[in-house]
Design an enzyme around this catalytic site. Sequence first.
Site, PDB file in Angstrom:
ATOM      1  CG  ASN A 240      -6.605   0.447 -11.159  1.00  0.00           C
ATOM      2  OD1 ASN A 240      -6.483  -0.765 -11.175  1.00  0.00           O
ATOM      3  ND2 ASN A 240      -7.513   1.069 -10.402  1.00  0.00           N
ATOM      4  CB  ALA A 305     -10.447  -3.306  -4.652  1.00  0.00           C
ATOM      5  CG  ASP A 309      -7.255   7.275  -4.786  1.00  0.00           C
ATOM      6  OD1 ASP A 309      -7.822   6.556  -3.932  1.00  0.00           O
ATOM      7  OD2 ASP A 309      -6.033   7.204  -5.044  1.00  0.00           O
ATOM      8  CE  LYS A 319     -17.441   7.803 -29.871  1.00  0.00           C
ATOM      9  NZ  LYS A 319     -17.311   7.318 -31.230  1.00  0.00           N
ATOM     10  CG  ASP A 340     -10.130   5.454   2.005  1.00  0.00           C
ATOM     11  OD1 ASP A 340     -10.344   4.227   2.180  1.00  0.00           O
ATOM     12  OD2 ASP A 340      -8.994   5.945   1.950  1.00  0.00           O
ATOM     13  CB  ILE A 341     -14.281   1.265   0.420  1.00  0.00           C
ATOM     14  CG1 ILE A 341     -14.953   1.895  -0.807  1.00  0.00           C
ATOM     15  CG2 ILE A 341     -15.077   0.079   0.935  1.00  0.00           C
ATOM     16  CD1 ILE A 341     -14.891   1.060  -2.065  1.00  0.00           C
ATOM     17  CG  PHE A 357      -3.347  -5.041  -0.242  1.00  0.00           C
ATOM     18  CD1 PHE A 357      -4.144  -5.791   0.595  1.00  0.00           C
ATOM     19  CD2 PHE A 357      -2.375  -5.687  -1.003  1.00  0.00           C
ATOM     20  CE1 PHE A 357      -3.994  -7.171   0.696  1.00  0.00           C
ATOM     21  CE2 PHE A 357      -2.210  -7.062  -0.924  1.00  0.00           C
ATOM     22  CZ  PHE A 357      -3.014  -7.802  -0.078  1.00  0.00           C
ATOM     23  CE  LYS A 371      -1.695   4.966   0.905  1.00  0.00           C
ATOM     24  NZ  LYS A 371      -1.385   4.351  -0.369  1.00  0.00           N
ATOM     25  CE  LYS A 375      -6.481   5.012   3.655  1.00  0.00           C
ATOM     26  NZ  LYS A 375      -6.836   4.412   2.376  1.00  0.00           N
TER      27      LYS A 375
HETATM   28  O1  PMT Z   1      -4.658  -7.043  -9.010  1.00  0.00           O
HETATM   29  P1  PMT Z   1      -3.216  -7.360  -9.250  1.00  0.00           P
HETATM   30  O2  PMT Z   1      -2.799  -7.133 -10.686  1.00  0.00           O
HETATM   31  O3  PMT Z   1      -2.821  -8.728  -8.748  1.00  0.00           O
HETATM   32  O4  PMT Z   1      -2.339  -6.307  -8.412  1.00  0.00           O
HETATM   33  C1  PMT Z   1      -2.378  -6.339  -7.013  1.00  0.00           C
HETATM   34  C2  PMT Z   1      -2.422  -4.938  -6.424  1.00  0.00           C
HETATM   35  C3  PMT Z   1      -1.104  -4.210  -6.729  1.00  0.00           C
HETATM   36  C4  PMT Z   1      -3.619  -4.156  -6.987  1.00  0.00           C
HETATM   37  C5  PMT Z   1      -2.621  -5.126  -4.869  1.00  0.00           C
HETATM   38  O5  PMT Z   1      -1.551  -5.839  -4.336  1.00  0.00           O
HETATM   39  C6  PMT Z   1      -2.733  -3.788  -4.155  1.00  0.00           C
HETATM   40  O6  PMT Z   1      -1.764  -3.156  -3.797  1.00  0.00           O
HETATM   41  N1  PMT Z   1      -3.988  -3.329  -3.923  1.00  0.00           N
HETATM   42  C7  PMT Z   1      -4.293  -2.000  -3.389  1.00  0.00           C
HETATM   43  C8  PMT Z   1      -4.149  -0.957  -4.450  1.00  0.00           C
HETATM   44  C9  PMT Z   1      -4.477   0.466  -3.956  1.00  0.00           C
HETATM   45  O7  PMT Z   1      -5.467   1.008  -4.360  1.00  0.00           O
HETATM   46  O8  PMT Z   1      -3.656   0.936  -3.066  1.00  0.00           O
HETATM   47  P2  PMT Z   1      -3.797   2.435  -2.414  1.00  0.00           P
HETATM   48  O9  PMT Z   1      -2.504   2.602  -1.705  1.00  0.00           O
HETATM   49  O10 PMT Z   1      -4.157   3.397  -3.476  1.00  0.00           O
HETATM   50  O11 PMT Z   1      -5.004   2.297  -1.429  1.00  0.00           O
HETATM   51  C10 PMT Z   1      -4.824   1.945  -0.060  1.00  0.00           C
HETATM   52  C11 PMT Z   1      -5.927   1.062   0.417  1.00  0.00           C
HETATM   53  O12 PMT Z   1      -7.164   1.777   0.473  1.00  0.00           O
HETATM   54  C12 PMT Z   1      -6.182  -0.167  -0.410  1.00  0.00           C
HETATM   55  O13 PMT Z   1      -6.446  -1.240   0.486  1.00  0.00           O
HETATM   56  C13 PMT Z   1      -7.422   0.181  -1.213  1.00  0.00           C
HETATM   57  O14 PMT Z   1      -8.209  -0.983  -1.522  1.00  0.00           O
HETATM   58  C14 PMT Z   1      -8.164   1.092  -0.256  1.00  0.00           C
HETATM   59  N2  PMT Z   1      -8.989   2.114  -0.902  1.00  0.00           N
HETATM   60  C15 PMT Z   1      -8.421   3.067  -1.686  1.00  0.00           C
HETATM   61  C16 PMT Z   1      -9.200   4.067  -2.224  1.00  0.00           C
HETATM   62  C17 PMT Z   1     -10.590   4.063  -1.974  1.00  0.00           C
HETATM   63  N3  PMT Z   1     -11.361   4.997  -2.485  1.00  0.00           N
HETATM   64  N4  PMT Z   1     -11.133   3.108  -1.213  1.00  0.00           N
HETATM   65  C18 PMT Z   1     -10.361   2.123  -0.686  1.00  0.00           C
HETATM   66  O15 PMT Z   1     -10.867   1.232   0.002  1.00  0.00           O
END
Ligand code: PMT
Length: 435
Positions: A240, A305, A309, A319, A340-341, A357, A371, A375
């Site tokens: 991404n 991060a 997903d 390849k 989901d960490i 985030f 969320k 969570k």
């Molecule tokens: O890196 P930059 O270019 O500066 O951009 C910043 C950002 C937009 C990436 C950052 O501000 C941000 O929003 N990060 C979270 C992105 C995200 O994956 O959001 P989500 O809504 O999909 O996930 C929700 C949360 O679950 C996040 O805290 C994510 O880290 C966590 N997660 C998601 C999926 C997964 N399998 N494990 C996780 O821990």
Amino acid sequence: MLNLTGKNIVLGITGGIAAYKAIILLRQLKAAGAEVQVVITDAAQAFVTPLTLQVLSNHPVHNNLFTPQAQSGIDHIELANWANILLIAPASADFIARIANGLANDLLATLCLATTAPIILAPAMNQNMWLHPATQSNIQILKIRQVQILEPEMGIQACGTVGPGRMLEPEAIMAALASNVTKNTTQDTNRLYSNLDSNLDNLNSNLDNLRPEQSLTNTKVLMTAGPTREPIDPIRYISNRSSGRMGYSLAQALEELGAQVSLISGPCALSVPLSVERLWVETALDMEQAVQTRISDCQIFIATAAVADYRVANPSVQKIKKSLQSSEDTLTLNLIKNPDILAQVASRPNPPFTVGFAAETQDVEAYAKAKLDSKKLSMIAANLVGAGQGFEVTENALLVLWPGGQRNLVKQPKLSLARNLARLIAERYHAQIKS
Ligand code: PMT
């Protein structure tokens, strides 16, 4: 072993008993392949002789601002341009005070102003001098200017007392160089200098206005940042647009509040302050494992991060070839859900203060609230992403929610935004401990 072939390093030595270690450091830098030129202050000459350093470095040792031998007659500009790294070990309290104030009263201090190369300091001094508020405040100023500080260690000092102030051993300095040298490019430094104005805006508030509930000293923070890459075959992956900027800025902001920060990072091209421990990972599963092995003694966990997903169920070991015979225009990939960490950490028996985030393209508040609740997070920072917002760009805005409260952090450079968020996290963390 660290390979410094092709790197030009200026080794600055200031006055202090630890100057003898600079001789060993010089030998190790040379052994790693670096070209090294030494600059010594007047005070350093009481501890080491220029002749020893000249023999070991294979270059004349520099001490004067203006020398007839220098091609342009201006030694500091030639050296400043030549250096890929300016490493000062040991850095005395006096020298730190001089460069924190932008003085240019000898060759080494002038070099610090004239170079655009990364500057790394290994301080060494008596523990009272190190712990003195004047020195600590100078260190903060330098950190904000992106000077990397290799914090001195505890131990028996030359004066016979035991405390913090001993310069790191040359091996530890080499290890710190290793973690940075590959990432810390001049381009990075230029970018960091371009952020200086906003850094300085925050300087006063950082140094003067820090209330106890905003301090994170003795607090371990584990963070994730950047994207993950999910392999399709040995050369292709799903990923991404995360640049890592938001997470790296937050790591720096938390470190400025005194936290001990470990950053588990997906692939990106950013540097971290030296005191932030960084661990590279590639896939969501790697990230999960790194978090699981480090989470148990952390008080705060922050997931910035952008974790994929889904991952490819069976990545090809070879390849994937475009089929020349077949008329099929499509290729189907089977995706399976990644763990989901963040949810895993929040559902631990004694969870740390857990901050998620939320990256949303619409209905930011509603999705972020869902969320936060589902969570069972301590806090969530939500941002609008897509169409030039959130990802990749240098500015961002956040809506921060926690059970029973919320705050809007307006659009601003990511480092300044991170500093506001870091203080809010510290406040809510302390409030949770008290309740
Ligand atoms: O890196 P930059 O270019 O500066 O951009 C910043 C950002 C937009 C990436 C950052 O501000 C941000 O929003 N990060 C979270 C992105 C995200 O994956 O959001 P989500 O809504 O999909 O996930 C929700 C949360 O679950 C996040 O805290 C994510 O880290 C966590 N997660 C998601 C999926 C997964 N399998 N494990 C996780 O821990």
